[in-house]
Design a protein around this motif. Structure first.
Motif, PDB file in Angstrom:
ATOM      1  N   ALA A 127       0.851  -1.190   0.000  1.00 27.99           N
ATOM      2  CA  ALA A 127       0.000   0.000   0.000  1.00 27.99           C
ATOM      3  C   ALA A 127       0.886   1.239   0.000  1.00 27.99           C
ATOM      4  N   ALA A 128       0.315   2.375  -0.346  1.00 20.67           N
ATOM      5  CA  ALA A 128       1.110   3.591  -0.550  1.00 20.67           C
ATOM      6  C   ALA A 128       1.982   3.934   0.651  1.00 20.67           C
ATOM      7  N   SER A 129       1.453   3.790   1.865  1.00 22.13           N
ATOM      8  CA  SER A 129       2.207   4.182   3.053  1.00 22.13           C
ATOM      9  C   SER A 129       3.396   3.279   3.332  1.00 22.13           C
ATOM     10  N   PHE A 130       3.341   2.020   2.859  1.00 26.47           N
ATOM     11  CA  PHE A 130       4.356   1.040   3.228  1.00 26.47           C
ATOM     12  C   PHE A 130       5.212   0.597   2.050  1.00 26.47           C
ATOM     13  N   ARG A 131       4.928   1.114   0.861  1.00 30.41           N
ATOM     14  CA  ARG A 131       5.611   0.627  -0.343  1.00 30.41           C
ATOM     15  C   ARG A 131       7.119   0.876  -0.282  1.00 30.41           C
ATOM     16  N   GLY A 132       7.518   2.065   0.172  1.00 24.73           N
ATOM     17  CA  GLY A 132       8.941   2.387   0.231  1.00 24.73           C
ATOM     18  C   GLY A 132       9.712   1.479   1.168  1.00 24.73           C
ATOM     19  N   PRO A 133       9.300   1.375   2.462  1.00 28.89           N
ATOM     20  CA  PRO A 133       9.992   0.443   3.357  1.00 28.89           C
ATOM     21  C   PRO A 133       9.979  -0.996   2.866  1.00 28.89           C
ATOM     22  N   THR A 134       8.860  -1.442   2.267  1.00 23.90           N
ATOM     23  CA  THR A 134       8.800  -2.817   1.758  1.00 23.90           C
ATOM     24  C   THR A 134       9.804  -3.024   0.631  1.00 23.90           C
ATOM     25  N   LEU A 135       9.928  -2.041  -0.267  1.00 23.91           N
ATOM     26  CA  LEU A 135      10.914  -2.143  -1.347  1.00 23.91           C
ATOM     27  C   LEU A 135      12.326  -2.246  -0.786  1.00 23.91           C
ATOM     28  N   ALA A 136      12.653  -1.374   0.187  1.00 26.03           N
ATOM     29  CA  ALA A 136      13.992  -1.402   0.773  1.00 26.03           C
ATOM     30  C   ALA A 136      14.274  -2.735   1.457  1.00 26.03           C
ATOM     31  N   LEU A 137      13.312  -3.242   2.218  1.00 25.25           N
ATOM     32  CA  LEU A 137      13.496  -4.517   2.905  1.00 25.25           C
ATOM     33  C   LEU A 137      13.598  -5.680   1.936  1.00 25.25           C
ATOM     34  N   THR A 138      12.834  -5.626   0.845  1.00 25.54           N
ATOM     35  CA  THR A 138      12.876  -6.707  -0.142  1.00 25.54           C
ATOM     36  C   THR A 138      14.247  -6.796  -0.797  1.00 25.54           C
ATOM     37  N   VAL A 139      14.798  -5.657  -1.199  1.00 21.74           N
ATOM     38  CA  VAL A 139      16.124  -5.666  -1.836  1.00 21.74           C
ATOM     39  C   VAL A 139      17.188  -6.142  -0.851  1.00 21.74           C
ATOM     40  N   LEU A 140      17.105  -5.695   0.416  1.00 21.80           N
ATOM     41  CA  LEU A 140      18.055  -6.152   1.424  1.00 21.80           C
ATOM     42  C   LEU A 140      17.922  -7.658   1.650  1.00 21.80           C
ATOM     43  N   ALA A 141      16.693  -8.170   1.672  1.00 14.95           N
ATOM     44  CA  ALA A 141      16.477  -9.600   1.872  1.00 14.95           C
ATOM     45  C   ALA A 141      17.056 -10.421   0.730  1.00 14.95           C
ATOM     46  N   VAL A 142      16.904  -9.939  -0.498  1.00 15.48           N
ATOM     47  CA  VAL A 142      17.490 -10.639  -1.650  1.00 15.48           C
ATOM     48  C   VAL A 142      19.008 -10.707  -1.508  1.00 15.48           C
ATOM     49  N   GLY A 143      19.628  -9.575  -1.133  1.00 18.24           N
ATOM     50  CA  GLY A 143      21.070  -9.562  -0.936  1.00 18.24           C
ATOM     51  C   GLY A 143      21.510 -10.500   0.173  1.00 18.24           C
ATOM     52  N   ALA A 144      20.758 -10.521   1.282  1.00 17.32           N
ATOM     53  CA  ALA A 144      21.097 -11.412   2.395  1.00 17.32           C
ATOM     54  C   ALA A 144      21.012 -12.871   1.967  1.00 17.32           C
ATOM     55  N   GLY A 145      19.986 -13.218   1.194  1.00 16.72           N
ATOM     56  CA  GLY A 145      19.837 -14.596   0.745  1.00 16.72           C
ATOM     57  C   GLY A 145      20.939 -15.030  -0.199  1.00 16.72           C
ATOM     58  N   LEU A 146      21.315 -14.158  -1.140  1.00 21.09           N
ATOM     59  CA  LEU A 146      22.369 -14.503  -2.096  1.00 21.09           C
ATOM     60  C   LEU A 146      23.724 -14.598  -1.401  1.00 21.09           C
ATOM     61  N   MET A 147      23.943 -13.796  -0.371  1.00 23.28           N
ATOM     62  CA  MET A 147      25.194 -13.921   0.391  1.00 23.28           C
ATOM     63  C   MET A 147      25.248 -15.243   1.141  1.00 23.28           C
ATOM     64  N   SER A 148      24.148 -15.579   1.816  1.00 22.23           N
ATOM     65  CA  SER A 148      24.135 -16.765   2.664  1.00 22.23           C
ATOM     66  C   SER A 148      24.148 -18.055   1.860  1.00 22.23           C
ATOM     67  N   TYR A 149      23.294 -18.122   0.834  1.00 20.82           N
ATOM     68  CA  TYR A 149      23.132 -19.380   0.104  1.00 20.82           C
ATOM     69  C   TYR A 149      23.942 -19.433  -1.188  1.00 20.82           C
ATOM     70  N   GLY A 150      24.528 -18.341  -1.577  1.00 18.42           N
ATOM     71  CA  GLY A 150      25.379 -18.333  -2.758  1.00 18.42           C
ATOM     72  C   GLY A 150      26.829 -18.163  -2.387  1.00 18.42           C
ATOM     73  N   PHE A 151      27.197 -16.975  -1.944  1.00 21.10           N
ATOM     74  CA  PHE A 151      28.590 -16.677  -1.626  1.00 21.10           C
ATOM     75  C   PHE A 151      29.138 -17.615  -0.556  1.00 21.10           C
ATOM     76  N   GLN A 152      28.442 -17.728   0.600  1.00 21.22           N
ATOM     77  CA  GLN A 152      28.965 -18.541   1.696  1.00 21.22           C
ATOM     78  C   GLN A 152      28.938 -20.031   1.380  1.00 21.22           C
ATOM     79  N   MET A 153      27.842 -20.514   0.793  1.00 22.13           N
ATOM     80  CA  MET A 153      27.735 -21.947   0.530  1.00 22.13           C
ATOM     81  C   MET A 153      28.776 -22.415  -0.477  1.00 22.13           C
TER      82      MET A 153
END
Length: 532
Positions: free
Chosen positions: A327-353
């Motif tokens: 929703a309009a009020s939460f779209r910005g924080p959700t976008l920021a968290l989504t991109v950070l989550a993608v980076g965290a996942g690729l670090m943990s399951y890609g780079f580290q593994m």
């Protein structure tokens, strides 16, 4: 601390699940003279009875946890707005809750981490395709793929359950499933291992976001941020404990014991339930006002009325679904968290593994590779404390930006030095320390920030969205392994993590609200959508 809606059903179901899990042990013990190799053994009668008890027990537990009047709950939850006194001091009740949930988070994180320690034994026992046995027909990667896919599914599912059966009920349900899916260690066939590993992953993926949701709704405002990040840093503790258990137990009891250990740890979590309160906001939503007041009084808080943000829509479900996060009020924080989550996942399951394989390609011996990972995990412990203090005492938003930017810069430097990294002993170790610390630190701030950034009707789903999105990278990476795609070189895996982390730093600079020192209902003001 929040009683069960139907306690008799819950405890009877928990007992049935425990008995069902114990009935799987005779076959495991019978195989001790064969080194606990169970491949090809037929399923015996006690195991079949145990499976029936587990299915029946889980159904009874769910019925025991489901609140009465759940239809009314769907109409009420969006209109509940309360404020607790956030300047209350930390009390012994807070310390007990933090200790129990810290233990729960550690147990939870150990589940997916165990995958990397059991895979070699599974591949050997079942003759599966692996780096040490490339001639196998079925890839052993199906096992970790199933487990990580389960954690992704569980993250989204528990986001719904957290609003349906409560924060406390969702945590206890995860504990019951930890105990029951421990039978993965007694499964005679690989296909059963894959199926049970998915169910185990489902519970593991769901617990952490709900635990942080409960923490953020219970811990006083001034202690909220740094304590949550500190608990989130238990990723490092979980890695150290899992590696120690693997080194100590598997030589005698085989890889199966690492899964069977889930039975006592799951039962321990259930036994500690008296120190896990229900969220006062959830108690109010279900009409249990006096119970909510008692819980808050135990934690040194009171209730203050606050204006509702949006009135519920009586013609449809008032509780917003995952689309409400955009929703309009939460779209910005959700976008920021989504991109950070993608980076965290690729670090943990890609780079580290893939790091041990890539270090081997550079001529660094396996023993040296293990030492690098171990030393980095140990050094990460004090660094995680520093991260927690910066998050809680300086700025949550700036801490996320600094952490994402620093980790991305180190990954880019590794990508540049990838081809000649073996010739740079000390610089290589220092560069590796940053992303390996960043993996646990990013997971911690991701869980903490996502649980603060949304109002009560969206909090469980917002935290679960971030957790589930971070697991999506693991599903993609392990999917490549199942498809027999070659492991990418170090430079590629480093850049795969660096790009989304750099984008996350920019997104938080643009859209990330500051959460430190602010009430939960003031962080992202705006209307919660009544429909989704």
């Amino acid at each position: 601390m929040g009683s069960f809606a139907r306690p008799a059903f819950f405890w009877a179901g928990a007992a049935a699940c425990t008995a069902g899990a114990l009935l799987h042990l005779p076959m495991y013990l019978h195989a001790r003279h064969m080194g606990y190799r169970m491949a090809g053994m037929p399923v015996d009668t006690p195991m079949l009875i145990g499976m029936l008890l587990i299915v029946t027990g889980v159904a009874a537990v769910l019925h025991g946890l489901l609140p009465r009047g759940s239809d009314a709950l769907r109409r009420q939850v969006a209109s509940v707005r309360v404020r607790a006194v956030d300047d209350a001091p930390l009390r012994p009740a807070h310390v007990a809750l933090l200790a129990v949930l810290s233990l729960a988070v550690t147990i939870d994180v150990m589940k997916p981490m165990t995958l990397s320690f059991v895979v070699p034994g599974v591949a050997k026992e079942y003759g599966l395709a692996s780096p040490l046995n490339p001639g196998g027909d079925v890839p052993v990667s199906w096992l970790p793929l199933s487990g990580i896919a389960g954690t992704m599914t569980g993250s989204f599912l528990w986001g719904w359950l957290g609003d349906r059966i409560g924060r406390r009920g969702s945590i206890l349900l995860a504990g019951v499933l930890f105990a029951t899916t421990a039978v993965c260690g007694a499964m005679p066939s690989f296909s059963w291992n894959v199926a049970m590993c998915f169910l185990m992953g489902t519970a593991a993926g769901g617990l952490i976001p709900i635990a942080f949701t409960l923490l953020v709704e219970t811990v006083p405002q001034r202690h909220r941020g740094w304590l949550m990040v500190l608990i989130g840093g238990n990723v490092t503790v979980a890695y150290i404990l899992t590696s120690w258990l693997a080194a100590t137990l598997t030589p005698t009891y085989s890889w199966r014991i690492l899964w069977l250990a889930g039975l006592p740890t799951g039962l321990l979590l259930i036994a500690l339930n008296r120190w896990i309160p229900e969220s006062p906001r959830y108690l109010l939503a279900t009409g249990r006002t006096e119970e909510a007041r008692r819980v808050l009084a135990r934690y040194g808080s009171t209730l203050q009325d606050a204006p509702a943000v949006a009135a519920p829509d009586e013609t449809g479900p008032a509780r917003p679904g995952y689309r409400g996060l955009f929703a309009a009020s939460f779209r910005g924080p959700t976008l920021a968290l989504t991109v950070l989550a993608v980076g965290a996942g690729l670090m943990s399951y890609g780079f580290q593994m893939w790091l041990p394989t890539n270090l081997g390609r550079l001529g660094i011996a396996e023993v040296s590779s293990d030492r690098v990972l171990r030393d980095s995990a140990l050094i990460s412990l004090p660094l995680n404390v520093l991260t927690a203090l910066l998050y809680g005492l300086w700025s949550s938003r700036r801490t996320v930006i600094a952490l994402a930017g620093l980790t991305a810069a180190a990954l880019v430097a590794l990508a540049v030095l990838a081809e000649t990294a073996a010739g740079h002993g000390l610089p290589l170790r220092l560069l590796l320390l940053v992303p390996l610390w960043g993996i646990s630190a990013t997971a911690a701030v991701l869980a903490a920030y996502s649980s603060e950034a949304y109002p009560t009707p969206l909090r469980a789903r917002g935290t679960s969205w971030a957790a589930g999105t971070s697991k999506a990278g693991g599903v993609a990476v392990l999917g490549l392994s199942v498809a027999a795609v070659a492991v990418p070189p170090l430079g590629v895996t480093a850049l795969l993590g660096a790009v989304p982390l750099a984008l996350a730093a920019v997104a938080f600079a643009l859209y990330g609200p500051e959460t430190r020192g602010r009430r939960l209902d003031e962080i992202v003001p705006g209307q919660v959508p009544a429909r989704a």
